[in-house]
Design a protein around this motif. Structure first.
Motif, short mmCIF file in Angstrom:
data_model
loop_
_atom_site.label_atom_id
_atom_site.label_comp_id
_atom_site.label_asym_id
_atom_site.label_seq_id
_atom_site.Cartn_x
_atom_site.Cartn_y
_atom_site.Cartn_z
N CYS A 428 37.54 35.72 -13.57
CA CYS A 428 36.62 35.13 -14.54
C CYS A 428 36.10 33.79 -14.00
O CYS A 428 36.86 33.02 -13.40
N MET A 429 34.82 33.55 -14.21
CA MET A 429 34.21 32.26 -13.86
C MET A 429 33.51 31.73 -15.11
O MET A 429 32.70 32.45 -15.72
N ILE A 430 33.82 30.50 -15.50
CA ILE A 430 33.21 29.92 -16.70
C ILE A 430 32.62 28.56 -16.36
O ILE A 430 33.22 27.77 -15.63
N VAL A 431 31.45 28.29 -16.91
CA VAL A 431 30.71 27.06 -16.61
C VAL A 431 30.52 26.26 -17.89
O VAL A 431 29.98 26.76 -18.88
N LEU A 520 40.88 32.39 -12.31
CA LEU A 520 39.98 31.76 -13.27
C LEU A 520 39.37 30.53 -12.62
O LEU A 520 40.09 29.60 -12.23
N SER A 521 38.06 30.52 -12.47
CA SER A 521 37.35 29.37 -11.94
C SER A 521 36.64 28.66 -13.09
O SER A 521 35.90 29.28 -13.85
N ILE A 522 36.89 27.35 -13.23
CA ILE A 522 36.26 26.55 -14.27
C ILE A 522 35.33 25.54 -13.59
O ILE A 522 35.77 24.79 -12.71
N ILE A 523 34.09 25.55 -14.00
CA ILE A 523 33.09 24.64 -13.43
C ILE A 523 32.60 23.72 -14.55
O ILE A 523 32.19 24.19 -15.62
N TYR A 524 32.65 22.43 -14.28
CA TYR A 524 32.04 21.45 -15.18
C TYR A 524 31.04 20.61 -14.39
O TYR A 524 31.30 20.26 -13.23
N THR A 525 29.91 20.33 -15.01
CA THR A 525 29.04 19.32 -14.44
C THR A 525 29.57 17.96 -14.88
O THR A 525 30.00 17.80 -16.03
N GLU A 526 29.56 17.01 -13.98
CA GLU A 526 30.16 15.71 -14.26
C GLU A 526 29.49 15.06 -15.46
O GLU A 526 28.27 14.97 -15.52
N GLY A 527 30.33 14.64 -16.41
CA GLY A 527 29.80 14.02 -17.62
C GLY A 527 29.45 14.99 -18.72
O GLY A 527 28.98 14.58 -19.78
N ASP A 528 29.68 16.29 -18.51
CA ASP A 528 29.33 17.26 -19.54
C ASP A 528 30.19 17.06 -20.79
O ASP A 528 31.37 16.71 -20.71
N GLU A 529 29.58 17.30 -21.95
CA GLU A 529 30.28 17.09 -23.22
C GLU A 529 31.50 17.99 -23.37
O GLU A 529 32.45 17.65 -24.07
N PRO A 557 28.27 17.45 -9.28
CA PRO A 557 27.53 16.22 -9.56
C PRO A 557 26.04 16.52 -9.79
O PRO A 557 25.55 17.60 -9.46
N ASP A 558 25.34 15.57 -10.37
CA ASP A 558 23.87 15.61 -10.46
C ASP A 558 23.36 16.89 -11.11
O ASP A 558 22.47 17.56 -10.59
N ALA A 559 23.93 17.25 -12.24
CA ALA A 559 23.47 18.45 -12.96
C ALA A 559 23.68 18.26 -14.44
O ALA A 559 24.51 17.45 -14.88
N ASP A 560 22.94 19.03 -15.23
CA ASP A 560 23.07 19.00 -16.68
C ASP A 560 23.92 20.18 -17.14
O ASP A 560 24.41 20.97 -16.33
N HIS A 561 24.07 20.31 -18.43
CA HIS A 561 24.89 21.38 -19.02
C HIS A 561 24.37 22.77 -18.63
O HIS A 561 25.15 23.71 -18.47
N ASN A 562 23.05 22.90 -18.45
CA ASN A 562 22.44 24.20 -18.17
C ASN A 562 22.31 24.51 -16.68
O ASN A 562 21.79 25.57 -16.33
N LEU A 563 22.72 23.59 -15.82
CA LEU A 563 22.51 23.72 -14.37
C LEU A 563 21.02 23.88 -14.05
O LEU A 563 20.62 24.77 -13.30
N PRO A 567 19.69 22.69 -6.82
CA PRO A 567 20.92 22.59 -6.01
C PRO A 567 22.18 22.98 -6.78
O PRO A 567 23.09 23.57 -6.21
N ALA A 568 22.24 22.66 -8.07
CA ALA A 568 23.42 23.02 -8.87
C ALA A 568 23.51 24.53 -9.03
O ALA A 568 24.59 25.12 -8.93
N ARG A 569 22.36 25.18 -9.27
CA ARG A 569 22.37 26.63 -9.41
C ARG A 569 22.74 27.30 -8.09
O ARG A 569 23.47 28.31 -8.07
N GLU A 570 22.27 26.76 -6.99
CA GLU A 570 22.61 27.32 -5.68
C GLU A 570 24.10 27.17 -5.39
O GLU A 570 24.72 28.08 -4.81
N ARG A 571 24.68 26.05 -5.81
CA ARG A 571 26.11 25.86 -5.59
C ARG A 571 26.91 26.85 -6.43
O ARG A 571 27.92 27.40 -5.98
N MET A 572 26.46 27.08 -7.66
CA MET A 572 27.11 28.07 -8.53
C MET A 572 27.05 29.45 -7.89
O MET A 572 28.03 30.21 -7.89
N ILE A 573 25.91 29.81 -7.32
CA ILE A 573 25.76 31.11 -6.68
C ILE A 573 26.73 31.25 -5.51
O ILE A 573 27.38 32.30 -5.35
#
Length: 595
Positions: A428-431, A520-529, A557-563, A567-573
């Motif tokens: 499972c991967m959750i963002v 289980l991979s958990i991804i957070y963008t820095e500063g996300d609520e 880093p440098d991404a919002d809640h929606n990616l 660059p954030a979307r590419e890193r997720m991929i």
């Protein structure tokens, strides 16, 4: 564990629309209901662009269902270079390609429905295309213009302004914003289309035909009123109405409201049009609606009870590593994902031999709702049943040995709860999950955001207007305050008990996955609520995750809640590819171990 069996008491609901393909273009056909009077009218729905398309996806599906109830079939589709279309390169030819595909869709609709006369209904740029294309379609009997784009140059300027407002609201850094003409919320308009839009001016269009026209005008927009007067002067059979609820429909997909009054007016107008009995034989849609481009094949599919769920199966046409990813929506994005991120992810996975299914859960996007559920399915655990049906469907295909579940935001919550409920999932991967167990009312904000909004005059206005759920706000603030204090309080202190007990439940959930060995991979963008609740459960630095060797935490880093930034979307991929390839290696190792 068969999830569908857990929810067999749930109503079947309406079937999803029938996937179809015309040429190399996918569409969704909704036939007239069997018990409705048939007519020689059928409706072609033409999409707006960008975030407006995302906001109108459910609106268009509801329109199609309502049309079916009164005996009118319909077809909706995606233009080349947009949403789920696999035809990326032809969009380089500009707006003429969108018009060309619209013509092909019109022919397909006539064959599928047996109707002799068509009604074009479009919103935004889709309305502009409807009026321009009608000159080349002798079968067009009527046109509905919903907030049409009148001047392309002005529209591009509006998009640029709206894009800046969205980026400001999401906190995206200036250097990460996409400023290409027509781009918005991470969606890039095909360059040639944006260039051609500059020449669009409906005020200069010669209206040689005199069809019946329904026009929904944006509130307070003088240009719409002037254009309405021009249509009347040209002798068109015009019905004009204010587009009540326009801003509430298109401004924010999270808080979107469907304009029920406008739908009723459209139905009434449609039924008032001259029509007779259909006499042409209707073509049966192909049972397999597949489109291929290069090494990728995509197929529109329906599954679940009464085929009520719609999705897109993306497969490699060459070597498969035996892994399938199931990509969940949030409760407001449709299956393409924010900024078409789910589409891009699916196709990149196919390039390394991984199949995927992206789908809309009930009540989202192109999947009809289930009567027994809430209309707002945000953080609704009944969606777990839909995820189980998706797994049943993937298993029935026999195309993989391992399955990976992926979700963002509310989709991340549903993914986590689904993996716990169903041991068939292999990873499972959750963002940016907001929580791992839900006890809020509605979608909560952080304490900082609540304090900031309390001083905002717009919030005060909404309070006076009754647009703010004070009960939900009070409950969520109370929960946040207890969360904040609980870490420093004794577990026996009464106010701390609910949160300490909940944290205990979360840790038992994580231990259950660890005992299974489920990655289980958990991804957070820095500063996300969402990190506020994460820190309550696992410490400020996530140090308590060390108890679970199956869990990996990633901070973007440098991404919002929606990616939104590319660059954030590419890193997720890239992370998803690594996870899928690791599952594929496990398949290979197990096969080798068994000879």
């Amino acid at each position: 564990m068969n999830q569908t069996g857990m929810n067999s008491g749930e109503g079947k609901g309406r079937s999803a629309s029938q996937p179809t393909v015309f040429g190399s273009h996918p569409g969704l056909f909704t036939p007239a209901d069997d018990d409705a009077p048939k007519s020689d009218l059928a409706v072609l729905l033409l999409n707006p662009w960008g975030i407006e398309e995302m906001c109108t996806r459910r609106f268009y599906r509801i329109l199609a269902e309502r049309f079916a109830e009164v005996g009118v079939a319909s077809l909706r589709f995606d233009y080349p270079g947009t949403v789920n279309s696999l035809d990326e390169t032809s969009a380089e030819r500009g707006l003429s390609v969108w018009s060309e595909v619209t013509g092909k869709a019109a022919e397909e609709l006539k064959m599928l429905s047996g109707a002799r006369n068509l009604v074009f209904i479009g919103q935004g740029i889709g309305a502009s295309l409807a009026l321009m294309q009608a000159h080349f379609e002798p079968s067009v009997a009527a046109i509905a213009l919903l907030a049409p784009v009148l001047k392309g140059r002005a529209y591009l300027r509006e998009l640029s302004l709206f894009s800046r407002l969205i980026d400001d609201g999401l906190g995206i850094k200036q250097e990460l914003r996409d400023s290409a003409p027509g781009s918005i919320a991470g969606l890039r308009m095909p360059r040639a289309v944006a260039e051609d839009l500059k020449a669009v001016d409906l005020n200069g269009l010669e209206i040689a035909i005199k069809p019946h026209i329904f026009m929904a005008e944006r509130p307070g927009l003088e240009a719409d009123t002037t254009f309405r007067d021009r249509l009347q002067a040209a002798g068109c059979h015009l019905r004009a109405t204010p587009f009540a609820g326009y801003d509430a429909l298109v401004s924010n997909p999270l808080n979107q409201e469907i304009p029920e009054a406008l739908i009723d007016e459209l139905i009434e107008w449609l039924q008032s049009l001259p029509r007779g009995q259909s006499t042409l034989p209707a073509k049966t849609p192909s049972p397999i609606a597949s489109v291929r481009a290069g090494a990728i094949r995509e197929t529109g599919v329906r599954f679940g009870p009464n085929d009520r769920l719609y999705g897109v199966l993306c497969e490699p046409t060459g070597h498969s590593i035996g892994v399938t990813a199931v990509i969940l929506t949030t409760a407001y994005d449709h299956a393409a994902g924010w900024a078409c991120s789910s589409v891009a992810l699916a196709r990149e996975l196919a390039s390394v031999g991984v199949s995927s299914l992206r789908f809309d859960s009930a009540g989202v996007g192109d999947s009809p709702p289930v009567a027994a559920r809430r209309k707002q399915v945000l953080y609704d655990e009944t969606q777990i049943a839909d995820v189980g049906m998706a797994r049943d469907y993937v298993d029935s295909l026999g195309i993989s040995e391992r399955a990976l579940l992926i979700g963002r935001c509310s989709g991340a919550y549903v993914a986590f709860r689904s993996v716990l409920a169903d041991p068939r999932w292999d990873a499972c991967m959750i963002v940016n999950p907001v929580a791992f167990r839900w006890r809020f009312k509605g979608l909560p904000k952080t304490l900082k955001a609540y304090m900031r909004n309390a001083l905002d005059m717009e919030t005060v206005r909404r309070l006076w207007a009754g647009d703010v759920d004070l009960t939900a706000v009070t409950k969520n603030i109370s929960i946040r305050l207890v969360d904040r204090m609980a870490g420093g309080l004794s577990p026996v202190f009464a106010p701390a008990k609910p949160i300490t007990q909940l944290t205990g439940h979360v840790h038992r959930d994580f231990q259950a996955l660890a005992n299974r060995g489920t990655p289980l991979s958990i991804i957070y963008t820095e500063g996300d609520e969402g990190q506020e609740m994460f820190r309550v459960n696992f410490g400020d630095a996530g140090e308590k995750l060390s108890a679970y060797p199956n869990v990996q935490l990633h901070l973007f880093p440098d991404a919002d809640h929606n990616l939104t930034p590319l660059p954030a979307r590419e890193r997720m991929i890239e992370l998803t590819k690594l996870q899928a390839l690791a599952l594929g290696n496990r398949c290979h190792e197990q096969r080798a171990a068994h000879g």
